[in-house]
Design a protein around this motif. Structure first.
Motif, short mmCIF file in Angstrom:
data_model
loop_
_atom_site.label_atom_id
_atom_site.label_comp_id
_atom_site.label_asym_id
_atom_site.label_seq_id
_atom_site.Cartn_x
_atom_site.Cartn_y
_atom_site.Cartn_z
N VAL A 78 13.08 -0.01 3.56
CA VAL A 78 12.20 -1.07 3.05
C VAL A 78 10.77 -0.60 3.28
CG1 VAL A 78 11.49 -3.48 3.32
CG2 VAL A 78 13.90 -2.87 3.60
N VAL A 79 9.99 -0.56 2.20
CA VAL A 79 8.60 -0.08 2.26
C VAL A 79 7.71 -1.14 1.63
CG1 VAL A 79 7.02 1.73 1.51
CG2 VAL A 79 9.39 2.34 2.06
N CYS A 80 6.97 -1.86 2.46
CA CYS A 80 6.11 -2.94 1.94
C CYS A 80 4.68 -2.73 2.41
CB CYS A 80 6.60 -4.30 2.43
SG CYS A 80 8.14 -4.81 1.65
N VAL A 81 3.75 -2.98 1.52
CA VAL A 81 2.34 -2.94 1.89
C VAL A 81 1.95 -4.33 2.42
CG1 VAL A 81 1.44 -3.60 -0.40
CG2 VAL A 81 0.05 -2.17 1.12
N THR A 82 1.04 -4.38 3.36
CA THR A 82 0.54 -5.68 3.84
C THR A 82 -0.71 -6.05 3.04
OG1 THR A 82 -0.84 -4.65 5.55
CG2 THR A 82 1.41 -5.24 6.18
N LEU A 83 -0.71 -7.26 2.49
CA LEU A 83 -1.85 -7.68 1.64
C LEU A 83 -2.93 -8.39 2.45
CD1 LEU A 83 -0.06 -8.98 -1.60
CD2 LEU A 83 -1.02 -6.72 -1.14
N LEU A 84 -2.57 -8.85 3.66
CA LEU A 84 -3.53 -9.56 4.51
C LEU A 84 -3.04 -9.49 5.95
CD1 LEU A 84 -2.99 -13.44 4.17
CD2 LEU A 84 -1.24 -11.73 3.72
N ASP A 85 -3.93 -9.83 6.88
CA ASP A 85 -3.52 -9.94 8.28
C ASP A 85 -3.34 -11.42 8.57
OD1 ASP A 85 -3.11 -10.01 10.97
OD2 ASP A 85 -4.96 -8.96 11.53
N ARG A 86 -2.10 -11.84 8.77
CA ARG A 86 -1.80 -13.27 8.95
C ARG A 86 -2.44 -13.85 10.20
NH1 ARG A 86 2.19 -15.92 7.43
NH2 ARG A 86 0.83 -17.54 8.24
N LEU A 87 -2.83 -13.02 11.17
CA LEU A 87 -3.54 -13.54 12.34
C LEU A 87 -4.93 -14.03 11.96
CD1 LEU A 87 -2.55 -10.90 15.06
CD2 LEU A 87 -1.63 -13.21 14.77
N LYS A 88 -5.43 -13.56 10.83
CA LYS A 88 -6.80 -13.93 10.41
C LYS A 88 -6.83 -14.96 9.29
CE LYS A 88 -8.82 -9.60 11.98
NZ LYS A 88 -9.16 -8.24 11.58
N GLY A 89 -5.67 -15.29 8.70
CA GLY A 89 -5.67 -16.29 7.64
C GLY A 89 -4.38 -16.31 6.86
N ASP A 90 -4.31 -17.22 5.87
CA ASP A 90 -3.09 -17.37 5.08
C ASP A 90 -3.31 -16.97 3.62
OD1 ASP A 90 -1.78 -18.31 7.28
OD2 ASP A 90 -2.18 -20.42 6.84
N GLN A 91 -4.55 -16.90 3.20
CA GLN A 91 -4.80 -16.64 1.78
C GLN A 91 -5.36 -15.23 1.59
OE1 GLN A 91 -6.38 -19.76 -0.52
NE2 GLN A 91 -4.92 -21.22 0.33
N LEU A 92 -5.06 -14.69 0.41
CA LEU A 92 -5.54 -13.35 0.08
C LEU A 92 -7.05 -13.38 -0.10
CD1 LEU A 92 -2.75 -12.43 -2.48
CD2 LEU A 92 -2.93 -11.72 -0.09
N MET A 93 -7.76 -12.53 0.62
CA MET A 93 -9.22 -12.52 0.54
C MET A 93 -9.75 -11.28 -0.20
SD MET A 93 -9.73 -15.36 1.91
CE MET A 93 -11.51 -15.52 2.19
N SER A 94 -8.88 -10.29 -0.42
CA SER A 94 -9.34 -9.07 -1.11
C SER A 94 -9.44 -9.34 -2.61
CB SER A 94 -8.34 -7.93 -0.85
OG SER A 94 -8.11 -7.77 0.52
N SER A 95 -10.23 -8.53 -3.28
CA SER A 95 -10.39 -8.68 -4.73
C SER A 95 -9.10 -8.28 -5.44
CB SER A 95 -11.53 -7.79 -5.22
OG SER A 95 -11.15 -6.43 -5.10
N HIS A 96 -8.96 -8.72 -6.69
CA HIS A 96 -7.79 -8.34 -7.50
C HIS A 96 -7.64 -6.82 -7.56
CE1 HIS A 96 -5.44 -11.45 -9.47
NE2 HIS A 96 -6.48 -12.24 -9.27
N GLU A 97 -8.79 -6.16 -7.71
CA GLU A 97 -8.79 -4.70 -7.83
C GLU A 97 -8.21 -4.05 -6.56
OE1 GLU A 97 -12.71 -3.11 -8.24
OE2 GLU A 97 -12.11 -1.89 -9.98
N VAL A 98 -8.69 -4.53 -5.42
CA VAL A 98 -8.22 -3.99 -4.14
C VAL A 98 -6.73 -4.29 -3.95
CG1 VAL A 98 -8.43 -4.25 -1.62
CG2 VAL A 98 -10.49 -3.98 -3.02
N LEU A 99 -6.32 -5.54 -4.27
CA LEU A 99 -4.91 -5.91 -4.11
C LEU A 99 -4.03 -5.04 -5.01
CD1 LEU A 99 -5.21 -9.81 -3.93
CD2 LEU A 99 -4.65 -8.27 -2.05
#
Lengths: 250, 250
Positions: free
Chosen positions: A203-224
């Motif tokens: 199983v190989v998954c990228v992390t889109l956010l750090d859940r310790l810092k929040g629940d919503q995606l904060m990076s731009s669409h481009e970065v995601l």
């Protein structure tokens, strides 16, 4: 999945400029499946029940097609715990919401506990590919697999929430202490079914956010979007190496 | 979902010959959503985790859009127990794999039990619509909601099977004795979340086969397609009646 097969076709120099890589499962809107050379790329929907249906049917397909030495890798996205967003996690063990490495399958109304061990050599080979690529951070760690995205993953932004920010933090910190690097929704049944079938699995998954810092995606669409390509790049590198090694030995 | 919104648009005489009914959720490939007049039609994927994500997001959307007096109906397909294929089941209670009317939600690693009661008046109104339509058989009964399609529903034709035909029959007969008319994979969390949110809710699923007689679909594609339209026809009739009654009283 189509993007992945196009990427793999280019990597393996198996591109057919005229090919549109047809969806082999076009007769259903439940899944999509694409193939190039010896690589099959299949979508699985969201959550344990959805991926389990696909795996039952894929395992039967592989059996009837008499496929040998199959390696199966789930690629996807996840929420990280204490990791820089964009870090790729190769799963060591898939654990449940109480951090135990098991999957509970209900059969005829009775609960059967299944092992969620993954192939440790395969995980190490994938980590090695990441080192050779040297494009992004990759770690090996435990992955928590939940049945729910909001309450099941201690999010505060669902339709319901009966706990505090502190309760959430306490839970996620306990998860981190148990070796959990990321959270997603399919790895447990995937690991259990592959193990039962004797399929070499990762199983190989990228992390889109750090859940310790929040629940919503904060990076731009481009970065995601660039983050989402990382598991594809890593697995693409692995597939290429495997096929080259096979070509040399055969 | 698009087929349903086209059907409803025609039924409510709200068709726009130029309209293509755009997918409101086109930015994601996870769900599709269509709208005509006061009717929203949303796909939910397969299984409890997938429909739960959609419901969290839909409930937040309805709240922010300040929607009032919302009725929410899941329509779909299911496996029947002891019913003629094509029978429509309006769910009385959604029960788990041990035939209990409950849904277990894991929150911060702890299991919380939620009630799966549905609106009995709404179920009766839907049954009444079926009587008025007089096109197909409709019954009110319990619906078993499972996490797995193969082993979880006692199928013999999955990739794994650790039980006999007799074990399967014994389990399904016990389910029938507990009032279970059909089996599907979303009704429990749907019922629980709607109840928590105060949404008037119903589940209307057609049975595609009688599981006491087999595991695979034996009807022709044409017949199965006509079966799949039945929940749409029933719910279409209900929506039309509701809107006409509202027009008279307002």
């Amino acid at each position: 999945m189509k993007a992945f097969i196009e990427y793999i076709a280019a990597e393996l120099e198996m591109e057919d400029p005229k090919s549109e890589y047809p969806n082999i499962c076009a007769g259903t809107d439940r899944y999509a499946m694409y193939k190039v050379g010896p690589v099959l790329s299949v979508s699985h929907g969201m959550g344990i029940p959805s991926i389990a249906i696909m795996l039952h049917e894929l395992i039967k397909l592989l059996y009837h097609a008499q496929c040998k030495d199959v390696t199966i890798i789930r690629i996807g996205t996840s929420g990280g715990i204490g990791l820089e967003p964009g870090t790729v996690v190769v799963t060591k063990q898939s654990v449940d919401a109480t951090f135990q490495p098991k999957f509970e399958q209900v059969i005829l109304g009775k609960t059967v506990v299944r092992n969620t061990d993954l192939d440790q050599n395969l995980a190490e080979e994938l980590l090695q590919c990441s080192k050779e690529l040297d494009q992004f951070e990759t770690v090996i760690g435990n992955t928590m697999c939940t049945l729910d995205f909001y309450e099941g993953q201690a999010r505060l932004d669902g339709a319901f929430c009966s706990y505090s920010e502190k309760d959430k933090q306490d839970y996620l910190i306990k998860a981190r202490e148990a070796g959990v690097c990321n959270i997603e929704m399919e790895s447990s049944v995937f690991s259990a079914m592959c193990k039962l079938s004797g399929l070499r699995a990762a199983v190989v998954c990228v992390t889109l956010l750090d859940r310790l810092k929040g629940d919503q995606l904060m990076s731009s669409h481009e970065v995601l979007n660039s983050f989402q390509k990382r598991p594809q790049i890593l697995v693409g590198c692995f597939i290429k190496k495997q096929l080259m090694a096979k070509a040399v030995t055969s």
